[in-house]
Design an enzyme around this catalytic site. Structure first.
Site, mmCIF file in Angstrom:
data_model
loop_
_atom_site.group_PDB
_atom_site.id
_atom_site.type_symbol
_atom_site.label_atom_id
_atom_site.label_comp_id
_atom_site.label_asym_id
_atom_site.label_seq_id
_atom_site.Cartn_x
_atom_site.Cartn_y
_atom_site.Cartn_z
ATOM 1 C CE LYS A 185 26.870 46.863 54.961
ATOM 2 N NZ LYS A 185 28.030 45.793 55.301
ATOM 3 C CG ASP B 293 15.891 53.140 63.502
ATOM 4 O OD1 ASP B 293 15.497 52.352 63.221
ATOM 5 O OD2 ASP B 293 17.135 53.531 63.983
ATOM 6 C CD GLU C 75 7.202 43.987 71.342
ATOM 7 O OE1 GLU C 75 7.460 45.067 71.081
ATOM 8 O OE2 GLU C 75 7.399 43.288 72.215
ATOM 9 C CG PHE D 16 16.685 50.265 69.161
ATOM 10 C CD1 PHE D 16 17.970 49.502 68.758
ATOM 11 C CD2 PHE D 16 15.844 50.637 68.294
ATOM 12 C CE1 PHE D 16 18.117 49.184 67.400
ATOM 13 C CE2 PHE D 16 16.070 50.494 66.726
ATOM 14 C CZ PHE D 16 17.302 49.773 66.444
ATOM 15 C CD GLU D 17 11.026 55.688 69.822
ATOM 16 O OE1 GLU D 17 10.465 56.493 69.367
ATOM 17 O OE2 GLU D 17 10.408 54.586 70.321
ATOM 18 C CG ASP E 53 18.590 43.403 61.068
ATOM 19 O OD1 ASP E 53 18.815 44.095 60.349
ATOM 20 O OD2 ASP E 53 19.246 42.599 61.588
ATOM 21 C CB THR F 258 12.809 50.710 73.636
ATOM 22 O OG1 THR F 258 13.161 51.108 72.276
ATOM 23 C CG2 THR F 258 11.560 50.350 73.877
#
Length: 282
Positions: free
Chosen positions: A158, A190, A79, A261-262, A154, A259
């Site tokens: 931009k 995402d 991972e 984050f998700e 990440d 998670t």
């Protein structure tokens, strides 16, 4: 345990120097508690390897015997970008018969990750605080990983920063090398722009096939939804412009726990894009 091998060819070392970094290191200062966790795990859950020019690189000639490292022969899942370890710890607990290698460059995150492993008694995970390309190119032999996971890297959303994204054609080649025929590369993001780029990289690689080609195209595509509704703070597109005619999105991978984050991404109204690529050796 690390082993010293013959130095790799000069062109390989040069390739490493030319590759742009896919990350920007945040503060690596550890609190006393996290430093204790780091020190306790070093040489155990946390790989202790000689580094090169940067502390996220591996010294030339260093290899790892993974059967010896884990004390057994078992399938290895890698991972990349493990963060504090929510996903890999959940997977390792659910699959004690599998070995996991978690790759993360952020030291405080790594300290949290190894603390989690120790707290939960997970002995089938090793952690590399290294650049992903270093791990793929130097520490893994051809066909040695059964799967490679990259969940929510990440996005560098931009335009001036998109060149820093990890998933690029050259990186796909590095992933392909460590997977055997039938090995699986799983991706999730995402951000729609990165999702489209990931799909393009997979489609453009002769080493991979998308087993879900054409799935969720048109009105069913999450990419269509994002474009039509302007979910990423962009202006909504007209119907014809919004339509994603390609699809190819995978079902959510059941082995990926949701998670924090998700959850935050979903709460913000973003869509989750899953992709699966299968290694195909002709």
């Amino acid at each position: 345990m690390p082993e010293q091998s013959q130095p790799s060819a000069p062109q390989t070392a040069a390739t490493h120097r030319r590759r742009p970094l896919s990350f920007v290191r945040r503060s690596n200062r550890l609190s006393p508690r996290r430093q204790r966790a780091w020190d306790a795990a070093l040489g155990h859950e946390l790989l202790d390897l000689p580094h090169g020019e940067r502390d996220t690189t591996v010294a030339e000639g260093i290899t790892v015997d993974w059967d010896r490292e884990f004390g057994r022969s078992a399938p290895l899942i890698v991972e990349i970008g493990s963060g504090s370890g929510e996903a890999v710890a959940h997977a390792a607990a659910a699959h004690p018969e599998t070995n996991f290698l978690a790759v993360e460059v952020y030291r405080p995150g790594v300290a949290q990750l190894v603390s989690r492993l120790r707290r939960e008694g997970l002995t089938n995970v090793r952690v590399a605080c290294l650049d992903a390309t270093e791990v793929l190119d130097k520490l893994l032999t051809a066909g040695s990983a059964s799967e490679v996971w990259i969940f929510f890297p990440d996005p560098w959303h931009k335009k001036k920063h998109t060149k820093r994204r990890l998933v690029q054609p050259a990186f796909a080649e590095a992933v392909a090398r460590v997977l055997p025929d039938g090995g699986v590369w799983r991706l999730a993001t995402d951000w729609s722009g990165y999702a489209a780029q990931m799909r393009e990289v997979v489609a453009g690689s002769p080493a991979f096939v998308n087993p879900h080609e054409g799935r969720l195209a048109g009105e069913e595509s999450p990419l269509t939804q994002v474009r039509r509704l302007g979910l990423e703070k962009e202006e909504p597109l007209d119907d014809d412009e919004a339509i994603d005619p390609v699809g190819g999105w995978a079902p959510r991978f059941s082995g990926r726990v949701q998670t924090d984050f998700e959850s935050k991404a979903l709460q913000a109204g973003r869509r989750i894009f899953d992709l699966t690529a299968v290694r195909h050796i002709s």
